[in-house]
Design a protein around this motif. Structure first.
Motif, PDB file in Angstrom:
ATOM      1  N   GLU A   1       0.827  -1.208   0.000  1.00 17.65           N
ATOM      2  CA  GLU A   1       0.000   0.000   0.000  1.00 17.65           C
ATOM      3  C   GLU A   1       0.858   1.255   0.000  1.00 17.65           C
ATOM      4  N   ARG A   2       1.908   1.241   0.800  1.00 18.11           N
ATOM      5  CA  ARG A   2       2.806   2.393   0.874  1.00 18.11           C
ATOM      6  C   ARG A   2       3.456   2.659  -0.494  1.00 18.11           C
ATOM      7  N   VAL A   3       3.951   1.606  -1.135  1.00 13.86           N
ATOM      8  CA  VAL A   3       4.610   1.755  -2.434  1.00 13.86           C
ATOM      9  C   VAL A   3       3.599   2.199  -3.497  1.00 13.86           C
ATOM     10  N   GLU A   4       2.409   1.601  -3.501  1.00 12.07           N
ATOM     11  CA  GLU A   4       1.381   2.001  -4.475  1.00 12.07           C
ATOM     12  C   GLU A   4       1.048   3.480  -4.343  1.00 12.07           C
ATOM     13  N   ASN A   5       0.863   3.949  -3.093  1.00 15.11           N
ATOM     14  CA  ASN A   5       0.547   5.363  -2.866  1.00 15.11           C
ATOM     15  C   ASN A   5       1.703   6.267  -3.266  1.00 15.11           C
ATOM     16  N   LEU A   6       2.909   5.845  -2.954  1.00 18.50           N
ATOM     17  CA  LEU A   6       4.107   6.620  -3.316  1.00 18.50           C
ATOM     18  C   LEU A   6       4.176   6.809  -4.833  1.00 18.50           C
ATOM     19  N   LEU A   7       3.977   5.723  -5.575  1.00 15.73           N
ATOM     20  CA  LEU A   7       4.074   5.791  -7.029  1.00 15.73           C
ATOM     21  C   LEU A   7       2.944   6.624  -7.625  1.00 15.73           C
ATOM     22  N   LYS A   8       1.745   6.463  -7.084  1.00 16.82           N
ATOM     23  CA  LYS A   8       0.607   7.242  -7.559  1.00 16.82           C
ATOM     24  C   LYS A   8       0.834   8.736  -7.311  1.00 16.82           C
ATOM     25  N   ASP A   9       1.280   9.071  -6.085  1.00 15.82           N
ATOM     26  CA  ASP A   9       1.524  10.470  -5.713  1.00 15.82           C
ATOM     27  C   ASP A   9       2.611  11.122  -6.558  1.00 15.82           C
ATOM     28  N   ASN A  10       3.524  10.304  -7.091  1.00 13.83           N
ATOM     29  CA  ASN A  10       4.628  10.829  -7.892  1.00 13.83           C
ATOM     30  C   ASN A  10       4.459  10.549  -9.386  1.00 13.83           C
ATOM     31  N   ALA A  11       3.251  10.161  -9.771  1.00 16.52           N
ATOM     32  CA  ALA A  11       2.898   9.925 -11.176  1.00 16.52           C
ATOM     33  C   ALA A  11       3.839   8.941 -11.875  1.00 16.52           C
ATOM     34  N   VAL A  12       4.224   7.875 -11.153  1.00 14.45           N
ATOM     35  CA  VAL A  12       5.041   6.825 -11.750  1.00 14.45           C
ATOM     36  C   VAL A  12       4.095   5.732 -12.239  1.00 14.45           C
ATOM     37  N   ASN A  13       4.182   5.412 -13.515  1.00 15.59           N
ATOM     38  CA  ASN A  13       3.331   4.383 -14.100  1.00 15.59           C
ATOM     39  C   ASN A  13       3.921   3.019 -13.742  1.00 15.59           C
ATOM     40  N   ALA A  14       3.365   2.392 -12.704  1.00 20.56           N
ATOM     41  CA  ALA A  14       3.933   1.127 -12.250  1.00 20.56           C
ATOM     42  C   ALA A  14       2.870   0.217 -11.660  1.00 20.56           C
ATOM     43  N   GLU A  15       3.157  -1.063 -11.758  1.00 18.07           N
ATOM     44  CA  GLU A  15       2.303  -2.085 -11.169  1.00 18.07           C
ATOM     45  C   GLU A  15       3.058  -2.667  -9.980  1.00 18.07           C
ATOM     46  N   VAL A  16       2.371  -2.782  -8.855  1.00 14.80           N
ATOM     47  CA  VAL A  16       2.985  -3.336  -7.650  1.00 14.80           C
ATOM     48  C   VAL A  16       2.434  -4.738  -7.448  1.00 14.80           C
ATOM     49  N   ILE A  17       3.320  -5.718  -7.387  1.00 18.76           N
ATOM     50  CA  ILE A  17       2.917  -7.115  -7.274  1.00 18.76           C
ATOM     51  C   ILE A  17       3.391  -7.668  -5.938  1.00 18.76           C
ATOM     52  N   GLN A  18       2.453  -8.163  -5.160  1.00 20.13           N
ATOM     53  CA  GLN A  18       2.762  -8.730  -3.853  1.00 20.13           C
ATOM     54  C   GLN A  18       3.066 -10.216  -4.014  1.00 20.13           C
ATOM     55  N   CYS A  19       4.154 -10.686  -3.411  1.00 21.63           N
ATOM     56  CA  CYS A  19       4.498 -12.100  -3.543  1.00 21.63           C
ATOM     57  C   CYS A  19       5.318 -12.586  -2.354  1.00 21.63           C
TER      58      CYS A  19
END
Length: 92
Positions: free
Chosen positions: A21-39
């Protein structure tokens, strides 16, 4: 181009959910087009080919072909901004 981040923990459940969640929010807030995959950490070596960065909540059992960061600061709450910056630096 979309980036991929693997968020790994020992079991792939509790701590990685918080970090995810932290990484997803960080990327969204900084307009980084990325997919976060939990494993699970055991799945990382088989999934690294398709990823750009590993963020792990546990010590990594081996070295990987892509950069890996340990996300302890997201669990402890210490130096979180420094880790945020490292993640962004790897993905920009």
């Amino acid at each position: 181009m979309k980036k991929r981040v693997l968020v790994a923990c020992g079991a792939g459940i509790a701590t990685s959910t918080v970090v995810c969640e932290r990484v997803e929010n960080l990327l969204k807030d900084n307009a980084v087009n990325a997919e976060v995959i939990q494993c699970k950490i055991a799945e990382v070596s088989s999934r690294q080919e398709d990823a750009d960065l590993i963020v792990s909540t546990t010590i990594l059992p081996t070295t990987y072909k892509i950069p890996a960061l340990i996300a302890t600061s997201y669990i402890t709450g210490i130096n979180m901004e420094a880790l945020d910056q490292k993640i962004l630096d790897h993905l920009k």
